[in-house]
Design a protein around this motif. Structure first.
Motif, PDB file in Angstrom:
ATOM      1  N   ASN A   8       0.862  -1.167   0.000  1.00  0.00           N
ATOM      2  CA  ASN A   8       0.000   0.000   0.000  1.00  0.00           C
ATOM      3  C   ASN A   8       0.902   1.221   0.000  1.00  0.00           C
ATOM      4  N   ILE A   9       0.654   2.118  -0.934  1.00  0.00           N
ATOM      5  CA  ILE A   9       1.480   3.311  -1.097  1.00  0.00           C
ATOM      6  C   ILE A   9       0.580   4.538  -1.023  1.00  0.00           C
ATOM      7  N   ILE A  10       0.989   5.515  -0.242  1.00  0.00           N
ATOM      8  CA  ILE A  10       0.292   6.787  -0.134  1.00  0.00           C
ATOM      9  C   ILE A  10       1.197   7.860  -0.740  1.00  0.00           C
ATOM     10  N   ILE A  11       0.631   8.680  -1.621  1.00  0.00           N
ATOM     11  CA  ILE A  11       1.371   9.812  -2.191  1.00  0.00           C
ATOM     12  C   ILE A  11       0.615  11.081  -1.832  1.00  0.00           C
ATOM     13  N   GLU A  12       1.284  11.960  -1.120  1.00  0.00           N
ATOM     14  CA  GLU A  12       0.717  13.256  -0.757  1.00  0.00           C
ATOM     15  C   GLU A  12       1.400  14.314  -1.612  1.00  0.00           C
ATOM     16  N   ASN A  13       0.626  14.965  -2.479  1.00  0.00           N
ATOM     17  CA  ASN A  13       1.156  16.017  -3.343  1.00  0.00           C
ATOM     18  C   ASN A  13       0.936  17.368  -2.687  1.00  0.00           C
ATOM     19  N   GLN A  14       1.980  18.151  -2.622  1.00  0.00           N
ATOM     20  CA  GLN A  14       1.881  19.509  -2.099  1.00  0.00           C
ATOM     21  C   GLN A  14       2.762  20.389  -2.963  1.00  0.00           C
ATOM     22  N   LEU A  15       2.174  21.067  -3.900  1.00  0.00           N
ATOM     23  CA  LEU A  15       2.961  21.847  -4.836  1.00  0.00           C
ATOM     24  C   LEU A  15       3.239  23.254  -4.300  1.00  0.00           C
ATOM     25  N   GLU A  16       3.691  23.268  -3.073  1.00  0.00           N
ATOM     26  CA  GLU A  16       4.129  24.479  -2.380  1.00  0.00           C
ATOM     27  C   GLU A  16       5.099  24.036  -1.294  1.00  0.00           C
ATOM     28  N   ILE A  17       5.541  24.955  -0.458  1.00  0.00           N
ATOM     29  CA  ILE A  17       6.481  24.599   0.610  1.00  0.00           C
ATOM     30  C   ILE A  17       5.758  23.733   1.654  1.00  0.00           C
ATOM     31  N   THR A  18       6.494  22.829   2.290  1.00  0.00           N
ATOM     32  CA  THR A  18       5.905  21.904   3.258  1.00  0.00           C
ATOM     33  C   THR A  18       5.210  22.655   4.388  1.00  0.00           C
ATOM     34  N   ASP A  19       4.171  22.014   4.945  1.00  0.00           N
ATOM     35  CA  ASP A  19       3.491  22.581   6.107  1.00  0.00           C
ATOM     36  C   ASP A  19       2.995  21.442   6.999  1.00  0.00           C
ATOM     37  N   TYR A  20       2.585  21.811   8.212  1.00  0.00           N
ATOM     38  CA  TYR A  20       2.165  20.811   9.196  1.00  0.00           C
ATOM     39  C   TYR A  20       0.880  20.111   8.781  1.00  0.00           C
ATOM     40  N   ASP A  21      -0.005  20.811   8.084  1.00  0.00           N
ATOM     41  CA  ASP A  21      -1.267  20.230   7.638  1.00  0.00           C
ATOM     42  C   ASP A  21      -1.015  19.016   6.740  1.00  0.00           C
ATOM     43  N   HIS A  22      -0.136  19.159   5.767  1.00  0.00           N
ATOM     44  CA  HIS A  22       0.133  18.055   4.842  1.00  0.00           C
ATOM     45  C   HIS A  22       0.930  16.928   5.503  1.00  0.00           C
TER      46      HIS A  22
END
Length: 112
Positions: A8-22
């Protein structure tokens, strides 16, 4: 007979600077789907989030593997932009092996 491993693979895309929410979403999604591999793709990385991923990789079960990946777009001459993925943080199997070895030795010495 051929047996294939299923992950099982999870990919979290965040096309901005990292944050605690993501970061929190990545952990919650991984927990909910029992994901062995988590990949967080970002535009840029804050130092505290990189350190958090490295800590999770060093202190989690062998089956848990988290990748922090920076996405860049590169263009050569007049070509269309192409993605370039830079791995910022990845699992450290060496550290996990050392910790497991140390835990095994501590268990052996207590029972001896």
């Amino acid at each position: 007979m051929v047996t294939k491993n299923k992950y099982n693979i999870i990919i979290e895309n965040q096309l901005e600077i990292t944050d605690y929410d993501h970061l929190g979403k990545l952990i919650v999604y991984a927990t909910g789907h029992d994901a062995e591999i988590q990949i967080w793709i970002v535009k840029d990385v804050r130092e505290e989030h990189q350190q958090a991923i490295e800590w999770l990789n060093d202190n989690s079960l062998d089956e848990i593997n988290i990748f922090l990946v920076k996405l860049e777009l590169w263009r050569i001459g007049d070509s269309q932009p192409s993605p370039k993925f830079q791995i910022i943080s990845q699992p450290n199997s060496w550290a996990k092996t050392i910790k497991k070895t140390m835990n095994d030795k501590l268990t052996e010495s207590r029972t001896a």
